[in-house]
Design an enzyme around this catalytic site. Structure first.
Site, PDB file in Angstrom:
ATOM      1  N   LYS A 166      38.267  56.294  17.613  1.00  0.00           N
ATOM      2  CA  LYS A 166      37.129  55.492  18.035  1.00  0.00           C
ATOM      3  C   LYS A 166      36.909  54.357  17.029  1.00  0.00           C
ATOM      4  O   LYS A 166      36.904  54.571  15.824  1.00  0.00           O
ATOM      5  CB  LYS A 166      35.876  56.377  18.118  1.00  0.00           C
ATOM      6  CG  LYS A 166      34.765  55.818  18.987  1.00  0.00           C
ATOM      7  CD  LYS A 166      33.692  56.862  19.239  1.00  0.00           C
ATOM      8  CE  LYS A 166      32.636  56.328  20.204  1.00  0.00           C
ATOM      9  NZ  LYS A 166      31.584  57.328  20.475  1.00  0.00           N
ATOM     10  N   GLU A 203      22.600  68.264  30.347  1.00  0.00           N
ATOM     11  CA  GLU A 203      21.139  68.227  30.467  1.00  0.00           C
ATOM     12  C   GLU A 203      20.588  69.433  31.227  1.00  0.00           C
ATOM     13  O   GLU A 203      19.498  69.935  30.897  1.00  0.00           O
ATOM     14  CB  GLU A 203      20.706  66.932  31.151  1.00  0.00           C
ATOM     15  CG  GLU A 203      20.932  65.676  30.332  1.00  0.00           C
ATOM     16  CD  GLU A 203      22.349  65.139  30.403  1.00  0.00           C
ATOM     17  OE1 GLU A 203      22.639  64.156  29.701  1.00  0.00           O
ATOM     18  OE2 GLU A 203      23.170  65.704  31.162  1.00  0.00           O
ATOM     19  N   ARG A 213      19.329  64.514  35.992  1.00  0.00           N
ATOM     20  CA  ARG A 213      20.323  65.556  36.248  1.00  0.00           C
ATOM     21  C   ARG A 213      19.713  66.957  36.195  1.00  0.00           C
ATOM     22  O   ARG A 213      20.299  67.900  36.703  1.00  0.00           O
ATOM     23  CB  ARG A 213      21.433  65.465  35.196  1.00  0.00           C
ATOM     24  CG  ARG A 213      22.216  64.175  35.259  1.00  0.00           C
ATOM     25  CD  ARG A 213      23.220  64.101  34.120  1.00  0.00           C
ATOM     26  NE  ARG A 213      24.347  63.280  34.532  1.00  0.00           N
ATOM     27  CZ  ARG A 213      25.583  63.420  34.068  1.00  0.00           C
ATOM     28  NH1 ARG A 213      25.842  64.357  33.186  1.00  0.00           N
ATOM     29  NH2 ARG A 213      26.549  62.640  34.475  1.00  0.00           N
TER      30      ARG A 213
END
Length: 623
Positions: free
Chosen positions: A280, A366, A394
């Site tokens: 990354k 979630e 969600r």
């Protein structure tokens, strides 16, 4: 410069490896230069440059489909698919979105923005392809962070069962936004240092076959081995057991190696998972050293990597929440904090450092976060679940079924409520008031300023039932913060400006806008009462009915969709109580709002004091 001649992925097929590597460098430079001016998801996109080039120089888009998970990694994709010049207006009003969007380009196969959806979407495309008798390749690219989401595993399980031709590329950089957590993260870490799967398997077969007389028999017998021995020998066993052919891990910055793998796996029947290891922030040292800081970043100075921030601004709502929850937890040891892979973004990083035994990062899950909180609440802990408003959508069923149905003391802190700005339609917290209002027993609060946020959090953690506090992205309005906390009376509003024949009932960020609107109206001879409703549920019925009995008209203001929101709640109450009075509602219209600055989008939605003054004036038929 090769990049200035590339307008579509088909052109990549004419380039050799050296040219593709040159193009990777040019892409990185262009992404860094642009994002330093616009802000955006820098580190994940820098890490996926070679992967994008390898995919797009192997497969034939847009006939073949590539589905990017979340879209944080898709900047090179956008630039290579005819949006090089438009990329200069990334995440700006009238420009291109920060995520793949089907209405933006034929190369954006699936609209994304939330995590863990790519494999499901790609599998749906593969199913449709087979029904219609076509033969295109379908590729899902998913980060290891998104693999912590349950939907990803539901899709893997189904794909293995259907056995359709599908390629899943697992882009493994060891992070989502912050560092990844959980068993899957640990498993992938072990795979990263394991030998190449295909080589191990073939070397083992070769060795067994070399044993005189019994070699072939042993190989055939070994095909049936499972669990212990096979799991030790095969690093991608979890994916193989789900019905996938596993290939990897391979170097995600080696274009030649990836192209070779993609050329081979496109010929395999059935689902294949290619495990790619990337870094990354690759190619920009500040992002490599601090990938979490450069995951989603504002404008920054390229040489130093320092983020450009205006000085002298009030603290953000997130930082005020962070300080408040730490202070409350020091005195109340029953408080625990839960986040879904966002300790930095939700302000729980400091809490995690001070109270690690009471802090839980569940990954991008979630639904699990909310039911985990419900379980904790049954056992004497008061959990505070901090989630971005749009991500909390969600967990609707878990909030309804696991929290509200059992009337459990769970506090839901919804950051980024309302119009968030540059992240656009996928991230606006425009619907929480509407969906939370449907839940019996749920208390819903929205602070007018950062000091009231502290008091609402204190009220929520002392309430013996489900409560939600929603607050916006960005800085507060600059009010002083009280040293102590004050518990608010549930369902009691606050009159902040009295007098006149018009009542403006406002919630959250719209209270300050209501006060400014009242000032503008006063200049036109129209005096108003302004009420900070504080509570969207339960409403202060007494206050609203008093206003209905003595006022000429009622105006409601909210930074939520008008459908089913605060204004709807007021209208419902008036109808139920038999009151007939003109009501003018201000809020977000029934449409998805694209990206722009928060101020630009509020103007687009007609929520500036000047715009609301004109509408109120027109309603009253005043000159």
């Amino acid at each position: 410069m090769l990049l200035e001649y590339i307008d579509k992925p088909e052109q990549l097929h004419t380039l050799n490896i050296d040219q593709l590597e040159q193009l990777a460098g040019e892409l990185r430079e262009y992404i860094i230069k642009t994002v330093s001016q616009t802000g955006g998801h820098l580190a994940p996109s820098l890490g996926a440059v070679e992967l994008t080039l390898a995919l797009y120089s192997t497969f034939h888009l847009p006939v073949d489909k590539v589905v990017w998970d979340v879209g944080h990694q898709a900047y090179a994709h956008k630039i290579l698919t005819g949006r090089r010049e438009q990329f200069k207006k990334l995440r700006q009003k009238g420009g291109i979105t920060g995520f793949p969007c089907r209405k933006e380009s034929a190369y954006d196969a699936f609209g994304v923005g939330h995590a863990s959806t790519s494999i499901s979407g790609a599998l749906g495309m593969a199913a449709a392809r087979d029904i219609l008798g076509r033969g295109e390749h379908i590729i899902a690219v998913i980060g290891d962070g998104a693999m912590t989401g349950g939907e990803a595993f539901e899709a893997l399980n189904h794909a293995g069962d259907l056995k359709k031709n599908l390629i899943v590329v697992l882009n493994d950089n060891g992070m989502s936004i912050d560092c990844n957590v959980g068993a899957m993260s640990e498993y992938l870490s072990k795979i990263r240092v394991a030998p190449q799967y295909r080589q191990v398997k073939e070397d083992l077969k070769g060795f067994l076959r070399s044993i005189p007389h019994i070699g072939d028999t042993v190989v055939k017998t070994a095909e049936y081995l499972k669990d212990g021995m096979r799991a030790v020998l095969v690093p991608g066993e979890i994916f193989e057991e789900m019905g996938f052919v596993y290939v990897g891990p391979i170097d995600g910055h080696n274009i030649s190696a990836m192209k070779d793998v993609f050329e081979r796996v496109r010929l395999i029947d059935g689902p294949v998972l290619v495990h790619v290891h990337t870094k990354k922030g690759k190619g920009y040292l500040p992002a490599e050293l601090q990938p979490d800081k450069f995951h989603g970043v504002g404008k920054f100075d390229i040489p130093s990597g320092k983020v450009i921030k205006a000085s002298g601004k009030p603290p953000t709502y997130t930082s005020v929440f962070s300080d408040a929850i730490v202070t409350l937890a020091e005195k109340n040891t029953s408080i625990a904090a839960i986040t879904a892979a966002m300790p930095e973004g939700t302000g729980l990083k400091r809490f995690s450092e001070l109270y690690p035994e009471r802090y839980f990062d569940v990954g991008i899950a979630e639904e699990h976060a909310v039911t985990l909180a419900a379980g904790m609440a049954t056992a004497g802990i008061h959990p505070v679940v901090a989630i971005y408003s749009s991500f909390a959508q969600r967990s609707y069923d878990q909030l309804m079924h696991d929290v509200c149905l059992q009337n459990l003391p769970v506090t839901l802190c919804l950051d980024r409520a309302g119009l968030v700005g540059a992240d656009g339609a996928t991230h606006h917290g425009a619907f929480d008031l509407s969906y939370l209002r449907t839940m019996p027993g749920m208390v819903i609060m929205a602070p007018k300023d950062e000091n009231e946020l502290r008091n609402m959090l204190y009220t929520a953690v002392n309430y013996e039932g489900p409560a939600a506090v929603r607050y916006p992205r960005g800085e507060g309005i600059g009010v002083p913060l009280d040293e102590d906390f004050t518990e608010l009376e549930i369902g009691r509003a606050e009159i902040v400006r009295d007098g006149g024949s018009i009542a403006i009932l406002a919630v959250g960020t719209m209270v300050s806008a209501a006060c400014k609107t009242a000032e503008l109206l006063l200049k036109r001879g129209i005096n108003c009462t302004v009420v900070n409703m504080r509570f969207i549920k339960p409403l202060d019925k007494e206050c609203i009915l008093q206003m209905a009995d003595k006022m000429e008209a009622i105006v409601t203001m909210e930074e939520n969709v008008l459908n089913g929101g605060f204004g709807s709640a007021v209208v419902e109450l008036l109808a139920d109580e038999g009151r007939s009075i003109p009501v003018l509602r201000f809020g977000i219209p029934d449409e998805f709002i694209e990206q722009g600055t928060q101020s630009e989008l509020r103007e687009q939605c007609g929520l500036t004091p000047e715009q609301m003054t004109e509408k109120i004036n027109d309603m009253l038929n005043r000159d």
